[in-house]
Design a protein around this motif. Structure first.
Motif, PDB file in Angstrom:
ATOM      1  N   SER A   1       0.819  -1.226   0.000  1.00  0.00           N
ATOM      2  CA  SER A   1       0.000   0.000   0.000  1.00  0.00           C
ATOM      3  C   SER A   1       0.847   1.267   0.000  1.00  0.00           C
ATOM      4  O   SER A   1       0.351   2.346  -0.333  1.00  0.00           O
ATOM      5  CB  SER A   1      -0.904   0.022   1.248  1.00  0.00           C
ATOM      6  OG  SER A   1      -1.711  -1.119   1.295  1.00  0.00           O
TER       7      SER A   1
ATOM      8  N   GLU B   1      -0.395   4.940  -1.356  1.00  0.00           N
ATOM      9  CA  GLU B   1      -0.627   6.079  -0.459  1.00  0.00           C
ATOM     10  C   GLU B   1       0.161   7.302  -0.942  1.00  0.00           C
ATOM     11  O   GLU B   1      -0.352   8.418  -0.948  1.00  0.00           O
ATOM     12  CB  GLU B   1      -0.200   5.715   0.966  1.00  0.00           C
ATOM     13  CG  GLU B   1      -1.095   4.670   1.625  1.00  0.00           C
ATOM     14  CD  GLU B   1      -0.615   4.275   3.017  1.00  0.00           C
ATOM     15  OE1 GLU B   1      -1.464   3.991   3.862  1.00  0.00           O
ATOM     16  OE2 GLU B   1       0.609   4.260   3.243  1.00  0.00           O
TER      17      GLU B   1
ATOM     18  N   GLY C   1      -1.426   9.167  -3.691  1.00  0.00           N
ATOM     19  CA  GLY C   1      -2.684   9.835  -3.376  1.00  0.00           C
ATOM     20  C   GLY C   1      -3.904   9.094  -3.884  1.00  0.00           C
ATOM     21  O   GLY C   1      -4.934   9.707  -4.190  1.00  0.00           O
ATOM     22  N   VAL C   2      -3.802   7.767  -3.979  1.00  0.00           N
ATOM     23  CA  VAL C   2      -4.956   6.954  -4.416  1.00  0.00           C
ATOM     24  C   VAL C   2      -6.068   7.068  -3.358  1.00  0.00           C
ATOM     25  O   VAL C   2      -5.786   7.157  -2.157  1.00  0.00           O
ATOM     26  CB  VAL C   2      -4.520   5.481  -4.581  1.00  0.00           C
ATOM     27  CG1 VAL C   2      -5.716   4.556  -4.795  1.00  0.00           C
ATOM     28  CG2 VAL C   2      -3.549   5.368  -5.746  1.00  0.00           C
ATOM     29  N   ARG C   3      -7.311   7.071  -3.815  1.00  0.00           N
ATOM     30  CA  ARG C   3      -8.452   7.198  -2.889  1.00  0.00           C
ATOM     31  C   ARG C   3      -8.347   6.145  -1.783  1.00  0.00           C
ATOM     32  O   ARG C   3      -8.127   4.956  -2.089  1.00  0.00           O
ATOM     33  CB  ARG C   3      -9.743   6.982  -3.685  1.00  0.00           C
ATOM     34  CG  ARG C   3     -10.876   7.912  -3.317  1.00  0.00           C
ATOM     35  CD  ARG C   3     -12.104   7.671  -4.161  1.00  0.00           C
ATOM     36  NE  ARG C   3     -12.559   6.298  -4.097  1.00  0.00           N
ATOM     37  CZ  ARG C   3     -12.670   5.495  -5.159  1.00  0.00           C
ATOM     38  NH1 ARG C   3     -12.351   5.941  -6.346  1.00  0.00           N
ATOM     39  NH2 ARG C   3     -13.112   4.254  -5.041  1.00  0.00           N
ATOM     40  N   PRO C   4      -8.498   6.539  -0.500  1.00  0.00           N
ATOM     41  CA  PRO C   4      -8.240   5.589   0.602  1.00  0.00           C
ATOM     42  C   PRO C   4      -8.994   4.266   0.485  1.00  0.00           C
ATOM     43  O   PRO C   4      -8.417   3.213   0.721  1.00  0.00           O
ATOM     44  CB  PRO C   4      -8.685   6.371   1.839  1.00  0.00           C
ATOM     45  CG  PRO C   4      -8.473   7.792   1.466  1.00  0.00           C
ATOM     46  CD  PRO C   4      -8.764   7.889   0.000  1.00  0.00           C
ATOM     47  N   ASP C   5     -10.271   4.311   0.070  1.00  0.00           N
ATOM     48  CA  ASP C   5     -11.023   3.055   0.020  1.00  0.00           C
ATOM     49  C   ASP C   5     -10.610   2.163  -1.158  1.00  0.00           C
ATOM     50  O   ASP C   5     -11.023   1.003  -1.231  1.00  0.00           O
ATOM     51  CB  ASP C   5     -12.543   3.318  -0.010  1.00  0.00           C
ATOM     52  CG  ASP C   5     -12.940   4.136  -1.217  1.00  0.00           C
ATOM     53  OD1 ASP C   5     -12.042   4.736  -1.844  1.00  0.00           O
ATOM     54  OD2 ASP C   5     -14.143   4.176  -1.548  1.00  0.00           O
TER      55      ASP C   5
ATOM     56  N   ILE D   1      -7.298   1.671  -1.898  1.00  0.00           N
ATOM     57  CA  ILE D   1      -5.912   1.229  -1.701  1.00  0.00           C
ATOM     58  C   ILE D   1      -5.834  -0.274  -1.439  1.00  0.00           C
ATOM     59  O   ILE D   1      -5.101  -1.005  -2.117  1.00  0.00           O
ATOM     60  CB  ILE D   1      -5.241   2.026  -0.555  1.00  0.00           C
ATOM     61  CG1 ILE D   1      -5.075   3.492  -0.968  1.00  0.00           C
ATOM     62  CG2 ILE D   1      -3.874   1.428  -0.206  1.00  0.00           C
ATOM     63  CD1 ILE D   1      -4.554   4.399   0.126  1.00  0.00           C
ATOM     64  N   VAL D   2      -6.594  -0.750  -0.453  1.00  0.00           N
ATOM     65  CA  VAL D   2      -6.495  -2.171  -0.082  1.00  0.00           C
ATOM     66  C   VAL D   2      -6.942  -3.079  -1.229  1.00  0.00           C
ATOM     67  O   VAL D   2      -6.242  -4.059  -1.543  1.00  0.00           O
ATOM     68  CB  VAL D   2      -7.269  -2.459   1.227  1.00  0.00           C
ATOM     69  CG1 VAL D   2      -7.313  -3.949   1.522  1.00  0.00           C
ATOM     70  CG2 VAL D   2      -6.591  -1.716   2.381  1.00  0.00           C
TER      71      VAL D   2
ATOM     72  N   ALA E   1       3.481  15.341  -2.999  1.00  0.00           N
ATOM     73  CA  ALA E   1       2.349  16.009  -2.334  1.00  0.00           C
ATOM     74  C   ALA E   1       1.059  15.216  -2.568  1.00  0.00           C
ATOM     75  O   ALA E   1       0.977  14.423  -3.497  1.00  0.00           O
ATOM     76  CB  ALA E   1       2.211  17.411  -2.899  1.00  0.00           C
ATOM     77  N   GLY E   2       0.074  15.441  -1.702  1.00  0.00           N
ATOM     78  CA  GLY E   2      -1.251  14.838  -1.904  1.00  0.00           C
ATOM     79  C   GLY E   2      -1.369  13.405  -1.468  1.00  0.00           C
ATOM     80  O   GLY E   2      -2.161  12.631  -1.997  1.00  0.00           O
ATOM     81  N   ARG E   3      -0.577  13.051  -0.457  1.00  0.00           N
ATOM     82  CA  ARG E   3      -0.572  11.683   0.014  1.00  0.00           C
ATOM     83  C   ARG E   3      -1.896  11.315   0.706  1.00  0.00           C
ATOM     84  O   ARG E   3      -2.512  12.153   1.343  1.00  0.00           O
ATOM     85  CB  ARG E   3       0.574  11.561   1.032  1.00  0.00           C
ATOM     86  CG  ARG E   3       0.931  10.197   1.351  1.00  0.00           C
ATOM     87  CD  ARG E   3       2.009  10.143   2.403  1.00  0.00           C
ATOM     88  NE  ARG E   3       2.092   8.770   2.805  1.00  0.00           N
ATOM     89  CZ  ARG E   3       1.237   8.206   3.625  1.00  0.00           C
ATOM     90  NH1 ARG E   3       0.288   8.921   4.171  1.00  0.00           N
ATOM     91  NH2 ARG E   3       1.335   6.935   3.894  1.00  0.00           N
ATOM     92  N   THR E   4      -2.324  10.066   0.531  1.00  0.00           N
ATOM     93  CA  THR E   4      -3.499   9.578   1.270  1.00  0.00           C
ATOM     94  C   THR E   4      -3.036   8.446   2.184  1.00  0.00           C
ATOM     95  O   THR E   4      -1.843   8.122   2.217  1.00  0.00           O
ATOM     96  CB  THR E   4      -4.564   9.041   0.298  1.00  0.00           C
ATOM     97  OG1 THR E   4      -3.936   8.089  -0.570  1.00  0.00           O
ATOM     98  CG2 THR E   4      -5.186  10.149  -0.516  1.00  0.00           C
ATOM     99  N   ARG E   5      -3.949   7.839   2.901  1.00  0.00           N
ATOM    100  CA  ARG E   5      -3.552   6.698   3.733  1.00  0.00           C
ATOM    101  C   ARG E   5      -4.704   5.704   3.848  1.00  0.00           C
ATOM    102  O   ARG E   5      -5.877   6.091   3.731  1.00  0.00           O
ATOM    103  CB  ARG E   5      -3.082   7.127   5.112  1.00  0.00           C
ATOM    104  CG  ARG E   5      -4.107   7.885   5.901  1.00  0.00           C
ATOM    105  CD  ARG E   5      -3.539   8.312   7.243  1.00  0.00           C
ATOM    106  NE  ARG E   5      -4.452   9.219   7.923  1.00  0.00           N
ATOM    107  CZ  ARG E   5      -4.714   9.186   9.201  1.00  0.00           C
ATOM    108  NH1 ARG E   5      -4.139   8.306   9.975  1.00  0.00           N
ATOM    109  NH2 ARG E   5      -5.549  10.042   9.746  1.00  0.00           N
ATOM    110  N   VAL E   6      -4.338   4.465   4.084  1.00  0.00           N
ATOM    111  CA  VAL E   6      -5.352   3.424   4.273  1.00  0.00           C
ATOM    112  C   VAL E   6      -6.148   3.782   5.529  1.00  0.00           C
ATOM    113  O   VAL E   6      -5.553   4.122   6.550  1.00  0.00           O
ATOM    114  CB  VAL E   6      -4.673   2.050   4.473  1.00  0.00           C
ATOM    115  CG1 VAL E   6      -5.699   0.979   4.776  1.00  0.00           C
ATOM    116  CG2 VAL E   6      -3.860   1.681   3.256  1.00  0.00           C
ATOM    117  N   PRO E   7      -7.493   3.742   5.446  1.00  0.00           N
ATOM    118  CA  PRO E   7      -8.271   4.097   6.639  1.00  0.00           C
ATOM    119  C   PRO E   7      -7.913   3.170   7.805  1.00  0.00           C
ATOM    120  O   PRO E   7      -7.932   1.946   7.641  1.00  0.00           O
ATOM    121  CB  PRO E   7      -9.729   3.879   6.202  1.00  0.00           C
ATOM    122  CG  PRO E   7      -9.691   3.783   4.725  1.00  0.00           C
ATOM    123  CD  PRO E   7      -8.336   3.331   4.325  1.00  0.00           C
TER     124      PRO E   7
END
Lengths: 434, 241
Positions: free
Chosen positions: A107, A111, A114-118, A120-121, B210-216
């Motif tokens: 992941s 991350e 900037g891939v949409r969080p939902d 990623i998995v 820039a623009g990093r996201t994260r696994v919920p």
């Protein structure tokens, strides 16, 4: 229109006398699979790094010419900005894992992009499934075998869904099934792939084009040893006494799940046996049991005589200040010089081992295990990072000295196994393939 | 806390880290030997949940270091009026004596040292650093640096094991302090190479963009909430005592 274009690229690493790449021009079309071949030190890895923007941004050095990938000039675009458009798999899987768990590791790149969080998995899961590693998703990376780790690193690249996939010796630790799955996956998505390989058999089956490098330049003619099936060097061998016998051995690491269950193997003096099998099946463990580096938790290991063992990636495990001292650690200088001559490293005796190229380090490590003149020689993936010419030399060396010892070779390199082995044992089955 | 490798989960990493920080704070600020000893025992019990092979090095290091603090401390200060032991007279230093007060202080400092060491061991051995890092919505670079630094110890341990195995495979003796000391330089060189390769791999995978996201992150459990409530209570209790 080309996806990637290299225009008159000349590049030299900082402090280097000679350029690693010289006046190189190349175009890669979308969806094209390019097999990048060449001897160790010919510039394959440098070219891949130039396409990823890591040369010159990460390494520095003198850079002339231009590399444009998906319309982005790498001189002004940082590698992190190219990530996603380009994905790079490096040679050493152990050095590419940032996090401690497989899912988090795969992941990581998603991350950063900037891939949409939902999403990623699911993307990480799909990528793991594509290389047959979905079952590893909850595992800690420290528990994985070299081949499993290589699959996880590949999944990390595939998850990025790049337009250009750069692979630096992906099959060094991968079994054929995983390597085929990788190429099929890329082809189905019409990703362009540049694959640098020392084991060209599979890339040549899939490649639309072959680019051969020598001394940092593209060469029109591909030498025949790269395209021909290796000459089988085996002649009728005289089998003498048994040197090692493993009877129904089982093994588990630190009370974990069993890695080997009731496996048996016997190797006689005069015989070269290749041990093959898919990633994670326990080949390395069986080899270590045979060499006496591990003790079986059940079953019996009978060994008659002295054993030496060459680990995977032996270039990491060099401790002395000179090449000669490295080999002399176990045997003294006279025998060390003789062993260096056998692997064509006699002129390197006074060099520091870490100043050698990866292929030279590999040969040095082989000299270290040959020098004690063992009764049982165990080699774990000895052709990793070794070009076909050197591979043939190694096969000739092993065959030439086969009568003096028993030799067990763990390998994913079927061509090498066929060239050198009297018998190929597939672990996990009862099959004897040759 | 998570046990890497077996997936057993009790407390999520953030509440667990808060709890560890609170226990370290209490160990450093409370003067009672018994309370500090209780904290050490609690941390030791947590540490014993880690696999034996992995925890051994941490426990030996913490035990030896704390023992050294206890042995050396009485010689480094001169307090108290109740002699426990009279030693020889040493030129310049005078008479070497150990008082009961010095011994008590040595015990407290050794236990404090042990508490900090054990808390670090629990952090390194039992916390899921990936989830901890994922929870860091700010200061992520610092959190990643800490996570990578934490991985350095097991990585070095694995490299050292690989080196010893490779040398044994060549028939080279590796037992003894001098022979083991020979491994330090290649270990250092190897970890520098590894660090450079890792940095390159991170950059190639978009790190720093820039623009990093994260696994919920998964939702916290009731036990996590309890741990988060207990942590400040421990700190307040330490300040009150």
């Amino acid at each position: 229109m080309a996806l990637a274009r290299v225009e008159h690229l000349t590049f030299a690493y900082p402090g280097a006398d000679q350029p690693a790449l010289e006046d190189m021009s190349l175009e890669i079309a979308p969806g094209e699979l390019v097999a990048l071949l060449g001897a160790t030190g010919s510039g394959k890895s440098t070219l891949l790094r130039a396409l990823a923007g890591l040369v010159p941004h990460f390494h520095g050095g003198r850079f002339d010419g231009r590399v444009v990938v998906a319309g982005l000039d790498t001189r002004v675009t940082r590698p992190a900005e190219l990530a996603g458009t380009v994905a790079t798999l490096f040679q050493e899987p152990e050095d590419q894992v940032v996090l401690t768990r497989v899912l988090a590791g795969v992941s990581f790149g998603l991350e950063n992009l900037g891939v949409r969080p939902d999403a990623i998995v699911p993307r990480a899961r799909d990528a793991l499934a594509a290389v047959g590693a979905e079952h590893l998703i909850e595992r800690a990376v420290a528990e994985l075998s070299g081949g499993e780790l290589q699959r996880v690193c590949l999944a990390s690249m595939l998850a990025l869904e790049p337009q250009l996939l750069l692979l630096d010796e992906p099959s060094s630790q991968l079994d054929r099934d995983a390597a085929e799955a990788l190429f099929e996956h890329a082809r189905a998505r019409r990703w362009a792939v540049v694959v640098a390989e020392q084991r060209p058999e599979l890339p040549l089956e899939y490649a639309d084009r072959v680019v051969f490098l020598a001394d940092g330049r593209i060469v029109e003619e591909v030498p025949s040893e790269w395209t021909d099936t290796p000459f089988r060097q085996v002649t009728a061998c005289h089998l003498a006494d048994e040197v090692v016998r493993l009877e129904d051995v089982s093994f588990a690491y630190n009370g974990g799940p069993p890695v080997l269950v009731e496996e048996s193997l016997s190797v006689r003096r005069g015989e070269v046996v290749a041990l093959v099998g898919p990633n994670g099946i326990g080949k390395t463990t069986l080899a270590k049991l045979a060499a006496g580096l591990l003790a079986a938790s059940a079953g019996r290991v009978l060994r008659f005589g002295r054993a030496t063992y060459l680990p995977q990636d032996p270039g990491r495990y060099l401790v002395a200040e000179t090449v000669l001292d490295e080999v002399a650690l176990a045997v003294g200088k006279e025998r060390a010089r003789h062993a260096l001559a056998r692997v064509d490293l006699a002129t390197f005796a006074d060099r520091h081992p870490r100043d050698l190229s990866s292929g030279e380090r590999e040969r040095l490590a082989i000299a270290c295990v040959l020098a004690p003149e063992p009764d049982l020689l165990v080699l774990d993936e000895p052709t990793r990072g070794v070009d076909p010419k050197r591979k043939l030399e190694l096969a000739a060396l092993l065959r030439g000295e086969a009568a003096t010892r028993a030799t067990l070779v763990v390998t994913h390199d079927r061509a090498f196994a066929t060239a050198v082995a009297d018998r190929i044992e597939a672990l996990g089955t009862d099959a004897v393939l040759v | 806390m998570d046990q890497p490798g077996n997936g057993a989960e009790a407390v999520s990493p953030v509440p667990a880290a808060a709890l560890l920080a609170a226990l370290v704070f209490a160990a450093l600020f409370v003067n009672s030997v018994w309370i500090v000893a209780a904290i050490v025992l609690t941390l030791l019990a947590a540490c014993l949940r880690a696999p034996r092979v992995r925890r051994r090095m941490y426990l030996v290091t913490v035990g030896v270091s704390s023992g050294m603090v206890f042995l050396l401390w009485p010689w480094l200060q001169n307090t108290g009026s109740h002699p426990f032991w009279h030693g020889p007279i040493v030129p310049v230093l005078g008479e070497l004596t150990v008082t009961r007060e010095e011994l008590r202080l040595a015990g407290v400092y050794a236990l404090r040292f042990g508490a900090v060491g054990l808390a670090s061991a629990v952090y390194a051995l039992l916390l899921d650093h990936d989830r901890l890092l994922g929870s860091a919505s700010w200061a992520r670079r610092s959190a990643l640096a800490v996570a990578l630094a934490t991985r350095l110890v097991p990585t070095l341990e694995r490299d050292a094991h690989g080196l010893v195995e490779a040398l044994r495979g060549r028939g080279v003796e590796t037992e003894g302090v001098r022979r083991r000391a020979r491994l330090l330089s290649p270990l250092l060189a190897g970890s520098l190479e590894r660090g450079l390769n890792l940095a390159e791999a991170m950059e190639a995978r978009g790190y720093g963009r820039a623009g990093r996201t994260r696994v919920p992150p998964p939702a916290w459990t009731r036990l996590d909430c309890v741990a988060l409530a207990v942590a400040p209570a421990i700190v307040l209790g330490a300040l009150w005592l």
